[in-house]
Write a protein that holds these residues in place. Structure first.
Motif, PDB file in Angstrom:
ATOM      1  N   VAL A  77      -6.275  -4.838   0.483  1.00 11.93           N
ATOM      2  CA  VAL A  77      -7.152  -5.398   1.516  1.00 11.93           C
ATOM      3  C   VAL A  77      -6.660  -6.777   1.935  1.00 11.93           C
ATOM      4  O   VAL A  77      -6.235  -7.576   1.092  1.00 11.93           O
ATOM      5  CB  VAL A  77      -8.597  -5.541   0.995  1.00 11.93           C
ATOM      6  CG1 VAL A  77      -9.526  -6.036   2.096  1.00 11.93           C
ATOM      7  CG2 VAL A  77      -9.105  -4.240   0.416  1.00 11.93           C
ATOM      8  N   ARG A 122      -6.479   3.440  -5.401  1.00 12.42           N
ATOM      9  CA  ARG A 122      -6.138   2.031  -5.242  1.00 12.42           C
ATOM     10  C   ARG A 122      -6.358   1.634  -3.782  1.00 12.42           C
ATOM     11  O   ARG A 122      -6.290   2.467  -2.888  1.00 12.42           O
ATOM     12  CB  ARG A 122      -4.675   1.774  -5.621  1.00 12.42           C
ATOM     13  CG  ARG A 122      -4.412   1.621  -7.116  1.00 12.42           C
ATOM     14  CD  ARG A 122      -3.051   1.021  -7.331  1.00 12.42           C
ATOM     15  NE  ARG A 122      -2.821   0.659  -8.712  1.00 12.42           N
ATOM     16  CZ  ARG A 122      -1.967   1.266  -9.517  1.00 12.42           C
ATOM     17  NH1 ARG A 122      -1.258   2.297  -9.080  1.00 12.42           N
ATOM     18  NH2 ARG A 122      -1.788   0.864 -10.757  1.00 12.42           N
ATOM     19  N   CYS A 123      -6.581   0.349  -3.573  1.00  8.31           N
ATOM     20  CA  CYS A 123      -6.785  -0.136  -2.206  1.00  8.31           C
ATOM     21  C   CYS A 123      -6.198  -1.534  -2.064  1.00  8.31           C
ATOM     22  O   CYS A 123      -6.360  -2.381  -2.957  1.00  8.31           O
ATOM     23  CB  CYS A 123      -8.269  -0.148  -1.851  1.00  8.31           C
ATOM     24  SG  CYS A 123      -8.590  -0.533  -0.116  1.00  8.31           S
ATOM     25  N   ALA A 135      -1.713   3.553  -1.916  1.00  5.31           N
ATOM     26  CA  ALA A 135      -3.075   3.038  -1.867  1.00  5.31           C
ATOM     27  C   ALA A 135      -3.636   3.089  -0.452  1.00  5.31           C
ATOM     28  O   ALA A 135      -2.910   3.220   0.538  1.00  5.31           O
ATOM     29  CB  ALA A 135      -3.098   1.593  -2.373  1.00  5.31           C
ATOM     30  N   GLY A 136      -4.967   2.934  -0.356  1.00  7.23           N
ATOM     31  CA  GLY A 136      -5.615   2.756   0.926  1.00  7.23           C
ATOM     32  C   GLY A 136      -5.316   1.362   1.456  1.00  7.23           C
ATOM     33  O   GLY A 136      -4.944   0.461   0.693  1.00  7.23           O
ATOM     34  N   LEU A 137      -5.493   1.165   2.753  1.00  4.08           N
ATOM     35  CA  LEU A 137      -5.186  -0.118   3.383  1.00  4.08           C
ATOM     36  C   LEU A 137      -6.325  -0.503   4.310  1.00  4.08           C
ATOM     37  O   LEU A 137      -6.665   0.243   5.237  1.00  4.08           O
ATOM     38  CB  LEU A 137      -3.874  -0.034   4.167  1.00  4.08           C
ATOM     39  CG  LEU A 137      -3.444  -1.294   4.926  1.00  4.08           C
ATOM     40  CD1 LEU A 137      -3.161  -2.436   3.954  1.00  4.08           C
ATOM     41  CD2 LEU A 137      -2.208  -1.010   5.782  1.00  4.08           C
ATOM     42  N   LEU A 138      -6.944  -1.657   4.064  1.00  3.34           N
ATOM     43  CA  LEU A 138      -8.012  -2.187   4.908  1.00  3.34           C
ATOM     44  C   LEU A 138      -7.597  -3.578   5.379  1.00  3.34           C
ATOM     45  O   LEU A 138      -7.424  -4.489   4.556  1.00  3.34           O
ATOM     46  CB  LEU A 138      -9.326  -2.272   4.127  1.00  3.34           C
ATOM     47  CG  LEU A 138      -9.906  -0.939   3.625  1.00  3.34           C
ATOM     48  CD1 LEU A 138     -11.101  -1.196   2.712  1.00  3.34           C
ATOM     49  CD2 LEU A 138     -10.307  -0.061   4.800  1.00  3.34           C
ATOM     50  N   ALA A 182      -9.012   6.164  -1.508  1.00  2.00           N
ATOM     51  CA  ALA A 182      -7.891   6.246  -2.446  1.00  2.00           C
ATOM     52  C   ALA A 182      -8.263   5.563  -3.759  1.00  2.00           C
ATOM     53  O   ALA A 182      -9.173   4.727  -3.823  1.00  2.00           O
ATOM     54  CB  ALA A 182      -6.644   5.600  -1.856  1.00  2.00           C
ATOM     55  N   GLU A 197     -14.712   2.282   3.880  1.00  2.00           N
ATOM     56  CA  GLU A 197     -14.591   2.479   2.435  1.00  2.00           C
ATOM     57  C   GLU A 197     -13.278   3.169   2.120  1.00  2.00           C
ATOM     58  O   GLU A 197     -12.890   4.118   2.803  1.00  2.00           O
ATOM     59  CB  GLU A 197     -15.746   3.330   1.904  1.00  2.00           C
ATOM     60  CG  GLU A 197     -15.689   3.543   0.392  1.00  2.00           C
ATOM     61  CD  GLU A 197     -16.866   4.345  -0.134  1.00  2.00           C
ATOM     62  OE1 GLU A 197     -16.986   4.477  -1.357  1.00  2.00           O
ATOM     63  OE2 GLU A 197     -17.666   4.833   0.690  1.00  2.00           O
ATOM     64  N   SER A 198     -12.593   2.669   1.124  1.00  2.59           N
ATOM     65  CA  SER A 198     -11.346   3.293   0.699  1.00  2.59           C
ATOM     66  C   SER A 198     -11.649   4.563  -0.090  1.00  2.59           C
ATOM     67  O   SER A 198     -12.507   4.569  -0.967  1.00  2.59           O
ATOM     68  CB  SER A 198     -10.541   2.324  -0.171  1.00  2.59           C
ATOM     69  OG  SER A 198      -9.442   2.986  -0.765  1.00  2.59           O
ATOM     70  N   ARG A 240     -15.716   2.171  -5.396  1.00  4.71           N
ATOM     71  CA  ARG A 240     -14.602   1.969  -4.472  1.00  4.71           C
ATOM     72  C   ARG A 240     -14.862   0.766  -3.572  1.00  4.71           C
ATOM     73  O   ARG A 240     -16.011   0.400  -3.316  1.00  4.71           O
ATOM     74  CB  ARG A 240     -14.372   3.223  -3.629  1.00  4.71           C
ATOM     75  CG  ARG A 240     -13.985   4.447  -4.450  1.00  4.71           C
ATOM     76  CD  ARG A 240     -13.703   5.640  -3.531  1.00  4.71           C
ATOM     77  NE  ARG A 240     -13.520   6.873  -4.292  1.00  4.71           N
ATOM     78  CZ  ARG A 240     -12.365   7.242  -4.835  1.00  4.71           C
ATOM     79  NH1 ARG A 240     -11.300   6.481  -4.702  1.00  4.71           N
ATOM     80  NH2 ARG A 240     -12.273   8.374  -5.512  1.00  4.71           N
ATOM     81  N   ALA A 270       0.827  -1.206   0.000  1.00  2.00           N
ATOM     82  CA  ALA A 270       0.000   0.000   0.000  1.00  2.00           C
ATOM     83  C   ALA A 270       0.862   1.257   0.000  1.00  2.00           C
ATOM     84  O   ALA A 270       0.549   2.243  -0.671  1.00  2.00           O
ATOM     85  CB  ALA A 270      -0.928  -0.009   1.212  1.00  2.00           C
TER      86      ALA A 270
END
Length: 325
Positions: A154, A151-152, A113-116, A149, A146-147, A129, A108
């Motif tokens: 997960v 990109r994400c 990117a976002g990170l979940l 960004a 919810e991301s 998203r 990420a």
């Protein structure tokens, strides 16, 4: 005109014994998000491509590496980001595990990117998203994240959904990649491989029967191992047991360990703290053995025995073996 969703990149965990069972579940979830691109870093197991085709994979990316290269988390993360960029994937999904959490965080960062982490469910919002269902505050609250960004990345908890093969198997295109150049970690070499998990037993994450022990074992998991063997199951543990060094860390069940959903869960000497319950409360049948009648585990148990596990468990094992014979 309908816009084709961006590819969803899935890291397929595997070892010298084959593809991890969790990979099939992640692939089954991912194909509802868009075209699935599978990534295998290192020498993939024999027959993996045929199995990937059965799960609707559109493309397979093979990151080739010599057998003696130590594929540490930074190396895998860099390989994953390289493939994500080449495939123009906006979603990257991994099975939740301590190792993959590190890989996901590094990937990420590289991708911006976002990170979940530790998602229990995964879908797309109205704007396309990624939206993840998660548990928070020691599994007391259910939340939706919810991301924001583009990109994400997960990590999805194993045992979050049923594993289903695709109705129409695909013929995935195959793309071969090399380990990223300039990776300083390529200087490390794998000398030997050991496993703390008994080769003859089922993997904890996919076992139909789990026998778990906690503080009440005092470090003696012998009776639990015998019961697990009699039932054809795996041995699990609580965080206390692993922190004390009584049993390997990869047996830990709970918020920071594995999530299991067996048909039968037997907890012996397990108090049933919220941290542990978050990883096993979806079991089909829960049996609790504890000498404390007020232990929280009894609140969710289908069957409970108040007694000394060192007296109860051997009797239970003997009865299982008698009935099997």
């Amino acid at each position: 005109m309908t816009t084709q969703p961006d590819p969803v990149l899935v890291l397929v965990d595997h070892d010298h014994r084959g593809v991890a069972p969790s990979a099939w579940e992640i692939l089954a979830v991912a194909r509802h998000l868009g075209p699935v691109h599978a990534v295998l870093v290192g020498a993939g197991p024999e027959g993996a491509l045929e199995e990937l085709a059965a799960y609707g994979v559109a493309a397979a990316h093979l990151v080739e590496a010599p057998a003696d290269v130590a594929l540490l988390a930074p190396t895998v993360a860099r390989s994953l980001t390289g493939v994500a960029a080449s495939a123009d994937a906006t979603a990257v999904v991994l099975a939740a595990s301590p190792r993959n959490a590190e890989i996901a965080a590094l990937a990420a960062r590289e991708l911006g990117a976002g990170l979940l982490l530790d998602a229990r469910s995964l879908g797309r919002g109205a704007d396309g998203r990624l939206v993840a269902g998660q548990l928070a505050f020691a599994s007391m609250w259910s939340v939706v994240a919810e991301s924001i960004a583009e990109r994400c990345v997960v990590t999805l908890r194993p045992e979050s959904s049923h594993v289903l093969a695709h109705d129409a198997p695909t013929e995935p295109s195959v793309h071969r990649h090399r380990l990223p150049e300039g990776d300083e970690l390529r200087g490390l070499r794998l000398i030997s491989r050991t496993s703390s998990v008994a080769a003859e037993g089922p993997k904890l994450s996919s076992a139909r029967v789990v026998v778990a022990g906690g503080r009440g074992t005092g470090g003696d998991f012998g009776p639990l191992r015998e019961l697990a063997a009699a039932l054809g199951g795996a041995v699990g543990s609580t965080r206390v047991a692993t922190d004390e060094g009584w049993i390997a860390a990869d047996t830990q069940i709970g918020q920071t360990g594995a999530t299991v959903s067996p048909a039968l869960y037997v907890g012996a000497g397990v108090s049933g703290a919220v941290h542990h319950r978050g990883g096993m409360q979806s079991a089909g049948v829960v049996v609790a053995i504890n000498n404390d009648p007020d232990a929280p585990i009894f609140e969710i148990a289908d069957f409970g025995v108040v007694g000394d596990l060192f007296e109860v468990v051997p009797q239970l094992t003997a009865e299982v073996l008698r009935r099997r014979s």
